[in-house]
Structures are given as C-alpha cells and as structure tokens.
Design a protein around this motif. Structure first.
Motif, PDB file in Angstrom:
ATOM      1  N   THR A 161       0.823  -1.232  -0.127  1.00 32.24           N
ATOM      2  CA  THR A 161      -0.022  -0.050  -0.153  1.00 32.24           C
ATOM      3  C   THR A 161       0.904   1.133  -0.013  1.00 32.24           C
ATOM      4  OG1 THR A 161      -1.741  -1.069   1.290  1.00 32.24           O
ATOM      5  CG2 THR A 161      -2.010   1.037   1.179  1.00 32.24           C
ATOM      6  N   ALA A 162       2.119   1.218   0.682  1.00 34.09           N
ATOM      7  CA  ALA A 162       2.865   2.500   0.721  1.00 34.09           C
ATOM      8  C   ALA A 162       3.547   2.851  -0.663  1.00 34.09           C
ATOM      9  CB  ALA A 162       3.990   2.066   1.688  1.00 34.09           C
ATOM     10  N   ARG A 163       3.956   1.593  -1.268  1.00 34.78           N
ATOM     11  CA  ARG A 163       4.391   1.703  -2.592  1.00 34.78           C
ATOM     12  C   ARG A 163       3.353   2.280  -3.736  1.00 34.78           C
ATOM     13  NH1 ARG A 163       6.884  -3.544  -1.527  1.00 34.78           N
ATOM     14  NH2 ARG A 163       9.117  -3.269  -1.361  1.00 34.78           N
ATOM     15  N   ILE A 164       2.056   1.863  -3.539  1.00 44.28           N
ATOM     16  CA  ILE A 164       0.888   2.181  -4.337  1.00 44.28           C
ATOM     17  C   ILE A 164       0.698   3.723  -4.152  1.00 44.28           C
ATOM     18  CG2 ILE A 164      -1.366   1.918  -4.920  1.00 44.28           C
ATOM     19  CD1 ILE A 164      -1.115  -0.955  -4.459  1.00 44.28           C
ATOM     20  N   VAL A 165       0.657   4.043  -2.891  1.00 43.93           N
ATOM     21  CA  VAL A 165       0.257   5.530  -2.432  1.00 43.93           C
ATOM     22  C   VAL A 165       1.437   6.630  -3.170  1.00 43.93           C
ATOM     23  CG1 VAL A 165      -0.095   6.923  -0.673  1.00 43.93           C
ATOM     24  CG2 VAL A 165      -1.482   4.886  -0.762  1.00 43.93           C
ATOM     25  N   ARG A 166       2.479   5.988  -2.671  1.00 45.65           N
ATOM     26  CA  ARG A 166       3.713   6.860  -3.131  1.00 45.65           C
ATOM     27  C   ARG A 166       3.812   6.989  -4.775  1.00 45.65           C
ATOM     28  NH1 ARG A 166       8.198   5.478  -5.582  1.00 45.65           N
ATOM     29  NH2 ARG A 166      10.189   6.937  -5.435  1.00 45.65           N
ATOM     30  N   ALA A 167       3.325   6.069  -5.326  1.00 47.94           N
ATOM     31  CA  ALA A 167       3.709   6.235  -6.878  1.00 47.94           C
ATOM     32  C   ALA A 167       2.167   7.234  -7.460  1.00 47.94           C
ATOM     33  CB  ALA A 167       3.341   4.786  -7.363  1.00 47.94           C
ATOM     34  N   GLU A 168       1.014   7.108  -6.504  1.00 48.43           N
ATOM     35  CA  GLU A 168       0.052   7.921  -6.815  1.00 48.43           C
ATOM     36  C   GLU A 168       0.336   9.532  -6.652  1.00 48.43           C
ATOM     37  OE1 GLU A 168      -2.837   7.352  -8.646  1.00 48.43           O
ATOM     38  OE2 GLU A 168      -2.067   5.266  -8.909  1.00 48.43           O
ATOM     39  N   VAL A 169       0.739   9.625  -5.669  1.00 49.19           N
ATOM     40  CA  VAL A 169       1.248  11.108  -5.013  1.00 49.19           C
ATOM     41  C   VAL A 169       2.331  11.673  -6.012  1.00 49.19           C
ATOM     42  CG1 VAL A 169       2.388  12.330  -3.371  1.00 49.19           C
ATOM     43  CG2 VAL A 169       0.714  10.593  -2.613  1.00 49.19           C
ATOM     44  N   LEU A 170       3.342  11.007  -6.501  1.00 51.94           N
ATOM     45  CA  LEU A 170       4.169  11.280  -7.227  1.00 51.94           C
ATOM     46  C   LEU A 170       3.686  11.778  -8.631  1.00 51.94           C
ATOM     47  CD1 LEU A 170       7.322   8.976  -6.785  1.00 51.94           C
ATOM     48  CD2 LEU A 170       6.815  11.325  -6.015  1.00 51.94           C
ATOM     49  N   SER A 171       2.693  10.842  -9.061  1.00 53.38           N
ATOM     50  CA  SER A 171       1.825  11.154 -10.327  1.00 53.38           C
ATOM     51  C   SER A 171       1.104  12.534 -10.386  1.00 53.38           C
ATOM     52  CB  SER A 171       1.156   9.901 -10.621  1.00 53.38           C
ATOM     53  OG  SER A 171       0.380  10.353 -11.954  1.00 53.38           O
ATOM     54  N   LEU A 172       0.338  12.563  -9.104  1.00 52.13           N
ATOM     55  CA  LEU A 172      -0.464  13.827  -8.934  1.00 52.13           C
ATOM     56  C   LEU A 172       0.307  15.092  -8.657  1.00 52.13           C
ATOM     57  CD1 LEU A 172      -3.083  12.395  -6.119  1.00 52.13           C
ATOM     58  CD2 LEU A 172      -3.595  12.911  -8.524  1.00 52.13           C
ATOM     59  N   ARG A 173       1.628  14.971  -8.156  1.00 52.41           N
ATOM     60  CA  ARG A 173       2.432  16.246  -7.843  1.00 52.41           C
ATOM     61  C   ARG A 173       2.945  16.767  -9.243  1.00 52.41           C
ATOM     62  NH1 ARG A 173       7.570  14.771  -4.219  1.00 52.41           N
ATOM     63  NH2 ARG A 173       8.133  16.906  -5.290  1.00 52.41           N
ATOM     64  N   SER A 174       2.742  16.154 -10.380  1.00 57.91           N
ATOM     65  CA  SER A 174       3.038  16.756 -11.623  1.00 57.91           C
ATOM     66  C   SER A 174       1.576  17.253 -11.947  1.00 57.91           C
ATOM     67  CB  SER A 174       3.723  15.784 -12.621  1.00 57.91           C
ATOM     68  OG  SER A 174       2.740  14.478 -12.843  1.00 57.91           O
ATOM     69  N   ARG A 175       0.529  17.204 -11.707  1.00 57.43           N
ATOM     70  CA  ARG A 175      -0.686  17.585 -12.373  1.00 57.43           C
ATOM     71  C   ARG A 175      -0.907  19.324 -12.220  1.00 57.43           C
ATOM     72  NH1 ARG A 175      -4.329  13.361 -12.308  1.00 57.43           N
ATOM     73  NH2 ARG A 175      -2.865  11.415 -12.956  1.00 57.43           N
ATOM     74  N   PRO A 176      -1.411  19.759 -13.290  1.00 58.54           N
ATOM     75  CA  PRO A 176      -1.474  21.404 -13.283  1.00 58.54           C
ATOM     76  C   PRO A 176      -2.116  21.742 -11.930  1.00 58.54           C
ATOM     77  CG  PRO A 176      -1.945  20.388 -15.316  1.00 58.54           C
ATOM     78  CD  PRO A 176      -2.004  19.193 -14.456  1.00 58.54           C
ATOM     79  N   PHE A 177      -3.177  21.192 -11.588  1.00 55.88           N
ATOM     80  CA  PHE A 177      -3.869  21.841 -10.585  1.00 55.88           C
ATOM     81  C   PHE A 177      -3.025  21.874  -9.276  1.00 55.88           C
ATOM     82  CE2 PHE A 177      -5.071  17.307 -10.045  1.00 55.88           C
ATOM     83  CZ  PHE A 177      -4.854  17.093  -8.782  1.00 55.88           C
ATOM     84  N   VAL A 178      -2.035  20.867  -9.100  1.00 51.13           N
ATOM     85  CA  VAL A 178      -1.089  20.825  -7.892  1.00 51.13           C
ATOM     86  C   VAL A 178      -0.242  22.075  -8.094  1.00 51.13           C
ATOM     87  CG1 VAL A 178       0.553  19.707  -6.646  1.00 51.13           C
ATOM     88  CG2 VAL A 178      -1.502  18.576  -7.381  1.00 51.13           C
ATOM     89  N   ASP A 179       0.393  22.266  -9.241  1.00 51.06           N
ATOM     90  CA  ASP A 179       1.116  23.444  -9.763  1.00 51.06           C
ATOM     91  C   ASP A 179       0.315  24.628  -9.231  1.00 51.06           C
ATOM     92  OD1 ASP A 179       3.310  21.551 -10.516  1.00 51.06           O
ATOM     93  OD2 ASP A 179       2.571  21.585 -12.520  1.00 51.06           O
ATOM     94  N   ALA A 180      -0.870  24.787  -9.727  1.00 56.27           N
ATOM     95  CA  ALA A 180      -1.479  26.058  -9.526  1.00 56.27           C
ATOM     96  C   ALA A 180      -1.693  26.194  -7.841  1.00 56.27           C
ATOM     97  CB  ALA A 180      -2.808  25.927 -10.148  1.00 56.27           C
ATOM     98  N   ALA A 181      -1.919  25.354  -7.197  1.00 56.24           N
ATOM     99  CA  ALA A 181      -2.001  25.506  -5.872  1.00 56.24           C
ATOM    100  C   ALA A 181      -0.675  25.891  -5.128  1.00 56.24           C
ATOM    101  CB  ALA A 181      -2.597  23.985  -5.132  1.00 56.24           C
TER     102      ALA A 181
END
Length: 290
Positions: A161-181
């Motif tokens: 679960t830690a590996r899956i969540v880490r991979a999802e967080v790394l993917s989300l960090r590159s999304r435009p809405f995170v950059d905007a925030a």
C-alpha cells in the motif's frame, strides 16, 4: 483502408460480459456469506463448543449438514464462527495496514528527496523478510488471541500500500492543479490534505479490499501452525489442522468444509475487487501484488 486486428471488435464485449458474470457470482457468494455469518448461529440452536464424544466424526446429515468433528461438535457452526473471526481479522488488519501504508506512502511521495529514499529503503528492507515469518515473530510476543493476529497481519502488510500510494502521489504532484495550488501560496500540508490524499483514496481503498482475503489467508496459516487463536476459539485454519488425522482415516468432511470456507469467500472478495480495479483504472491490467 484501415486494418483491424482479428477479433478486436469481439474482445471488448466479451471481456465486459466475463467481468459482469464474475461480479455477479462474487456478489452472490458475498451475500450468502454475510447471511450465513449473521443468521446461522441464531437459527441453528446448537452450542458450537458442545462436546459429544458419542457423535464424533458423523458424516453430513440433516441434523448436521456439514457433519461433526473429532469431538462431536457441529461442523457447520464451527465453520461459521471461524469465518466470522477470519472476516474480523481480515477487515481490521486491512484497515490497519491501509492507514499505515497510506501515511508512509504519502510522506515519501510528498517530501521526496532524501526522505523518499530513506522511507523506501526501509520499505524494501522490511519487504525482504517473508510476511509469514515476520508475523510469527510478532504473534510469538503475545498470548494467543484475536488482537495479536490483527496486529501481526496489519504491521506486515502495509508495504505494498505504501508503494501504491507513493506512486500515485508522485503522479499527482505533476498535475497542473497541484502546480496552481503551489503557485497560489498553498502550504505543503494544505496541498497534501486538500489535493494529494483525496486523489489516492480510490487506490488506497482498492488496496484495502484486496488485502482482506490476504489477511484471512494469513490468519488461517497462523492458526494452522497453532500460533493464531486460542484452541477454544473456532478458527478455519485450526479446524483444518485438527482434521489432518481424520482425513488420513477417510473422514473427508472435517477438512473439506473449513477449506471451502477459506477459499470461496476470499476468492469472491478478490473477484469483486478485481472488477473495481478495472473500473477505476481500465488501462491498467497488471495485478496488485499484496
């Protein structure tokens, strides 16, 4: 002129049809399992701990649909009570492991850098130890009981679960809405709580559901080895272990029915979770190894 792969048009509907059948079969089994756990004990007016040596190892009949064990106890009630314990252990351990794995994975993915490297190296180190061996070590520190088994399974199954969540967080960090925030001045804590964690909840929930059957198998294995629940409590693994001698003597029912109660519900949960995985992420065909 376009060229299509042979059978491509029929592959999609066929796959959807197979998935529909699998979901319906899994849902039916889960409903029957829930009804059995809830209704069999009050309907069958028998004490699952009642010993009757005159009725030991009776084959399946109307009075004892699953037969009796080597102490004359009704095997249907013993299996149902064992399934109740396995479900309790599976749900509680899956919840514990999911919360722990989500926290560790979110920490590693959010901070990155040396924090990510240290956390993931720790995850790799713990993963190098077999789950069952580590679980035996944890259980051996406590008296036999339900909660030591839950702790044992929970603290040994959060790694995937830690590996899956880490991979999802790394993917989300590159999304435009995170950059905007981040550009708008949001703190790291706010970005994590408001944007990253909600994005990983579907995958974390899926990991929790897939972990339930694995936790049930783990509990059954510990009980089979005599390290899980106390001997007076019904456990599916303990029932299989105590029936080994009966199987060699030709009495098949004390082994068959507890084994089916382990295999069938866990496969139904895994089947329903597999359909959920395909629904939330249809392009991903790889299995989540939990």
């Amino acid at each position: 002129m376009t060229c299509e792969a042979p059978g491509w048009r029929s592959y999609g509907p066929s796959r959807r049809s197979t998935r529909t059948v699998r979901v319906r079969v899994s849902a039916t089994i889960l409903v029957v399992t829930a009804l059995a756990v809830l209704l069999v004990p009050p309907i069958v007016q028998l004490d699952q701990q009642s010993v009757d040596l005159a009725s030991k190892l009776l084959p399946p009949s109307w009075s004892h649909p699953f037969g009796t064990d080597d102490l004359g106890r009704d095997l249907l009630l013993r299996c149902v009570y064992g399934l109740r314990v396995s479900l309790l252990v599976g749900l509680a351990a899956a919840l514990t492991a999911t919360v722990l794995g989500t926290a560790v994975g979110a920490l590693a993915g959010t901070f990155g850098g040396w924090v990510d490297r240290v956390v993931m190296r720790a995850v790799d180190t713990v993963s190098s130890v077999p789950h069952l061996l580590l679980g035996i070590f944890v259980v051996a520190m406590f008296r036999p009981g339900v909660w030591p088994v839950i702790v044992s399974v929970g603290v040994t199954h959060w790694l995937s679960t830690a590996r899956i969540v880490r991979a999802e967080v790394l993917s989300l960090r590159s999304r435009p809405f995170v950059d905007a925030a981040v550009s708008g001045g949001a703190s790291r804590r706010r970005v994590t709580v408001r944007h990253l964690l909600p994005g990983v909840l579907p995958q974390a929930g899926l990991a929790a559901v897939l972990m339930v059957p694995h936790a049930m198998w783990h509990e059954s294995a510990l009980s089979f080895l005599g390290l899980g629940l106390p001997s007076h409590m019904a456990s599916l693994g303990g029932l299989v272990q105590s029936a080994r001698g009966s199987l060699l003597a030709g009495q098949w029912w004390p082994t068959l029915f507890p084994g089916l109660f382990i295999i069938v519900p866990t496969l139904a949960i895994a089947g329903a979770a597999g359909a959920w995985r395909e629904r939330i992420n249809p392009r991903r065909r790889s299995e989540l190894m939990l």
